[in-house]
Design a protein around this motif. Sequence first.
Motif, PDB file in Angstrom:
ATOM      1  N   SER A   8       0.826  -1.218   0.000  1.00  0.00           N
ATOM      2  CA  SER A   8       0.000   0.000   0.000  1.00  0.00           C
ATOM      3  C   SER A   8       0.857   1.264   0.000  1.00  0.00           C
ATOM      4  N   HIS A   9       2.119   1.129   0.438  1.00  0.00           N
ATOM      5  CA  HIS A   9       3.004   2.306   0.440  1.00  0.00           C
ATOM      6  C   HIS A   9       3.478   2.666  -0.967  1.00  0.00           C
ATOM      7  N   ILE A  10       3.349   1.756  -1.914  1.00  0.00           N
ATOM      8  CA  ILE A  10       3.695   2.042  -3.309  1.00  0.00           C
ATOM      9  C   ILE A  10       2.517   2.767  -3.951  1.00  0.00           C
ATOM     10  N   ARG A  11       2.684   4.045  -4.191  1.00  0.00           N
ATOM     11  CA  ARG A  11       1.569   4.852  -4.684  1.00  0.00           C
ATOM     12  C   ARG A  11       1.644   5.108  -6.182  1.00  0.00           C
ATOM     13  N   THR A  12       2.861   5.104  -6.727  1.00  0.00           N
ATOM     14  CA  THR A  12       3.035   5.416  -8.143  1.00  0.00           C
ATOM     15  C   THR A  12       3.871   4.346  -8.823  1.00  0.00           C
ATOM     16  N   ILE A  13       3.402   3.882  -9.971  1.00  0.00           N
ATOM     17  CA  ILE A  13       4.155   2.966 -10.828  1.00  0.00           C
ATOM     18  C   ILE A  13       4.470   3.722 -12.107  1.00  0.00           C
ATOM     19  N   ARG A  14       5.759   3.848 -12.405  1.00  0.00           N
ATOM     20  CA  ARG A  14       6.182   4.529 -13.631  1.00  0.00           C
ATOM     21  C   ARG A  14       6.787   3.495 -14.587  1.00  0.00           C
ATOM     22  N   ILE A  15       6.585   3.713 -15.861  1.00  0.00           N
ATOM     23  CA  ILE A  15       7.194   2.865 -16.886  1.00  0.00           C
ATOM     24  C   ILE A  15       7.929   3.775 -17.856  1.00  0.00           C
ATOM     25  N   GLY A  16       9.254   3.681 -17.860  1.00  0.00           N
ATOM     26  CA  GLY A  16      10.054   4.466 -18.799  1.00  0.00           C
ATOM     27  C   GLY A  16      10.112   3.765 -20.146  1.00  0.00           C
ATOM     28  N   THR A  17       9.709   4.460 -21.205  1.00  0.00           N
ATOM     29  CA  THR A  17       9.609   3.793 -22.506  1.00  0.00           C
ATOM     30  C   THR A  17       9.804   4.748 -23.671  1.00  0.00           C
ATOM     31  N   LYS A  18      10.394   4.219 -24.733  1.00  0.00           N
ATOM     32  CA  LYS A  18      10.520   4.930 -26.008  1.00  0.00           C
ATOM     33  C   LYS A  18       9.521   4.372 -27.019  1.00  0.00           C
ATOM     34  N   SER A  19       8.682   3.440 -26.577  1.00  0.00           N
ATOM     35  CA  SER A  19       7.813   2.716 -27.512  1.00  0.00           C
ATOM     36  C   SER A  19       6.829   3.618 -28.243  1.00  0.00           C
ATOM     37  N   LEU A  20       6.325   4.653 -27.589  1.00  0.00           N
ATOM     38  CA  LEU A  20       5.379   5.534 -28.280  1.00  0.00           C
ATOM     39  C   LEU A  20       6.023   6.225 -29.469  1.00  0.00           C
ATOM     40  N   LYS A  40      -3.710   2.906  -8.008  1.00  0.00           N
ATOM     41  CA  LYS A  40      -2.320   3.299  -8.181  1.00  0.00           C
ATOM     42  C   LYS A  40      -2.228   4.375  -9.256  1.00  0.00           C
ATOM     43  N   ASN A  41      -1.267   5.267  -9.097  1.00  0.00           N
ATOM     44  CA  ASN A  41      -0.989   6.272 -10.117  1.00  0.00           C
ATOM     45  C   ASN A  41      -0.047   5.645 -11.139  1.00  0.00           C
ATOM     46  N   LEU A  42      -0.537   5.389 -12.331  1.00  0.00           N
ATOM     47  CA  LEU A  42       0.284   4.807 -13.391  1.00  0.00           C
ATOM     48  C   LEU A  42       0.750   5.931 -14.312  1.00  0.00           C
ATOM     49  N   SER A  43       2.066   6.073 -14.427  1.00  0.00           N
ATOM     50  CA  SER A  43       2.643   7.139 -15.244  1.00  0.00           C
ATOM     51  C   SER A  43       3.562   6.530 -16.297  1.00  0.00           C
ATOM     52  N   ILE A  44       3.252   6.791 -17.551  1.00  0.00           N
ATOM     53  CA  ILE A  44       4.105   6.367 -18.665  1.00  0.00           C
ATOM     54  C   ILE A  44       5.103   7.491 -18.920  1.00  0.00           C
ATOM     55  N   GLN A  45       6.386   7.212 -18.677  1.00  0.00           N
ATOM     56  CA  GLN A  45       7.449   8.204 -18.866  1.00  0.00           C
ATOM     57  C   GLN A  45       7.946   8.062 -20.307  1.00  0.00           C
ATOM     58  N   ALA A  46       7.342   8.835 -21.202  1.00  0.00           N
ATOM     59  CA  ALA A  46       7.562   8.660 -22.637  1.00  0.00           C
ATOM     60  C   ALA A  46       8.718   9.533 -23.118  1.00  0.00           C
ATOM     61  N   HIS A  47       9.614   8.930 -23.896  1.00  0.00           N
ATOM     62  CA  HIS A  47      10.774   9.643 -24.431  1.00  0.00           C
ATOM     63  C   HIS A  47      10.477  10.092 -25.861  1.00  0.00           C
ATOM     64  N   PHE A  48      10.400  11.402 -26.044  1.00  0.00           N
ATOM     65  CA  PHE A  48      10.254  12.007 -27.367  1.00  0.00           C
ATOM     66  C   PHE A  48      11.388  13.002 -27.546  1.00  0.00           C
ATOM     67  N   ASN A  49      12.204  12.802 -28.575  1.00  0.00           N
ATOM     68  CA  ASN A  49      13.380  13.643 -28.780  1.00  0.00           C
ATOM     69  C   ASN A  49      13.210  14.698 -29.860  1.00  0.00           C
ATOM     70  N   HIS A  50      12.164  14.555 -30.670  1.00  0.00           N
ATOM     71  CA  HIS A  50      11.994  15.483 -31.797  1.00  0.00           C
ATOM     72  C   HIS A  50      10.515  15.522 -32.181  1.00  0.00           C
ATOM     73  N   PRO A  51      10.010  16.674 -32.669  1.00  0.00           N
ATOM     74  CA  PRO A  51       8.594  16.777 -33.027  1.00  0.00           C
ATOM     75  C   PRO A  51       8.131  15.742 -34.040  1.00  0.00           C
ATOM     76  N   VAL A  52       9.009  15.278 -34.934  1.00  0.00           N
ATOM     77  CA  VAL A  52       8.567  14.331 -35.952  1.00  0.00           C
ATOM     78  C   VAL A  52       8.074  13.032 -35.321  1.00  0.00           C
ATOM     79  N   GLU A  53       8.554  12.699 -34.132  1.00  0.00           N
ATOM     80  CA  GLU A  53       8.103  11.479 -33.453  1.00  0.00           C
ATOM     81  C   GLU A  53       6.655  11.579 -32.998  1.00  0.00           C
ATOM     82  N   LEU A  54       6.119  12.788 -32.976  1.00  0.00           N
ATOM     83  CA  LEU A  54       4.733  13.019 -32.572  1.00  0.00           C
ATOM     84  C   LEU A  54       3.815  13.254 -33.760  1.00  0.00           C
TER      85      LEU A  54
END
Length: 441
Positions: free
Chosen positions: A214-226, A254-268
């Motif tokens: 219960s003390h784990i409130r946030t789960i983050r996933i670091g990803t470049k997949s998007l 739980k607070n689920l946060s996707i930590q998405a890596h975007f390096n340039h506008p073209v990726e969006l």
Amino acid sequence: MDKTIKSYTRHNFRTIPQLASVSGQMIHEIDLTARVFPFKTNNYVVDELIDWANVDTDPMFTLNFPRREMLEKKHYGAVEKLVAGGQGNDALLARTVQQIRLSLNPNPAGQEQNVPWLGEIKLKGIQHKYPETVLFFPSQGQTCHAYCTFCFRWPQFSGMSELKFAMKETDLFLKYLALHREVTDILFTGGDPMVMSAEHLGAYLLPLLGAEYSHIRTIRIGTKSLAYWPYRYLTDRDSDDIIRLFETIATAGKNLSIQAHFNHPVELSTEAVGRAIARIRLTGAHIRTQSPLLRHINDRPELWSRMWRKQVDLGCIPYYMFIVRDTGAKRFFELPLERCWNVFRRAYRQVSGLCRTVRGPSMSDHAGKIQILGVQEVRGEKVFVLRFIQGRNPKWVDIPFFARYDPKATWFNQLKPAFNDRFFFEEHPNKLPVTKPFLFE
């Protein structure tokens, strides 16, 4: 439309049809440089993100295909000579490549010192640098859909097993968390956890929903997949299972946060990434975005302001601008710290408050995450104004401090303290926190 991923590495990249427009010399240079740095890309990047008419300057090509300039001339020359000598030089080539890799600071910011112990067991798949946050490296997630040429975790993909962070033992991970009630946030990282199947990912995530965590409130996933494979959330065999897993976590509170890596506008810019972001957001997960500031890629303020606006338009939260780590191909990507600050502030002033959730530019140094607040004159001396966003000692956080101005400095360890012999957090070196406070014995 279904999309099946096809990966390209040094061994088969010559089969990419678009390379017909690339010179034989450049292909030769990619092959040689990729013997030192990991190289992997895929058909989505190749078909939808790269401007093949301008590969010399195209940022997405440079992000995926290693260039000769990423190696020092002496290192490139040594590899080229040994490869030209034929198979008889294979053993010497392997040793030379390993020596080059070890010279490129493969363990930046003392990551090995963040690895904790559980009794007599060293938990090589965990880093615990800050009291409330644990990084976890699931063994099945220690690759990516494509490799960024700036990646500071390049040893994970280079066969440098002695420097690899990875862990199979879910039970040890869970036992460690159960014993450390100060931990509130788990960051699943890699590699990229989103290369894992939904079944494997769920085996790590679902136990965290139990009452004992219960003390784990946030789960983050670091990803470049998007950015590199948005079809992971759309048409992969278990895409629906991934979405249901995210829904389960969010529904459990739980607070689920996707930590998405975007390096340039073209990726969006593609339809697929927009659809993938929308589908993830419907699960109740948040998407926060981050990237290092990279020469040759995104070192203009207008690119960042455009990227932040687009991220907000898509429902994402701009989170961090990093300074590129002092490892690997840093010499190709690095910028002076003052330039980093100027790019950040000039981009920041072009956007509205909804984009100004972003923080930066920041460096993840041994002592903590250090932000450049500006360059100012104090007591008649030009200085960098800095602060800790995170620190090994939480008491350091948000205290402004000063370093002598150095127009050539590109990383914190090149800076000297202003007005003192030591930075304030170095005044009692024997009290510098390491992983010891997080041991369980």
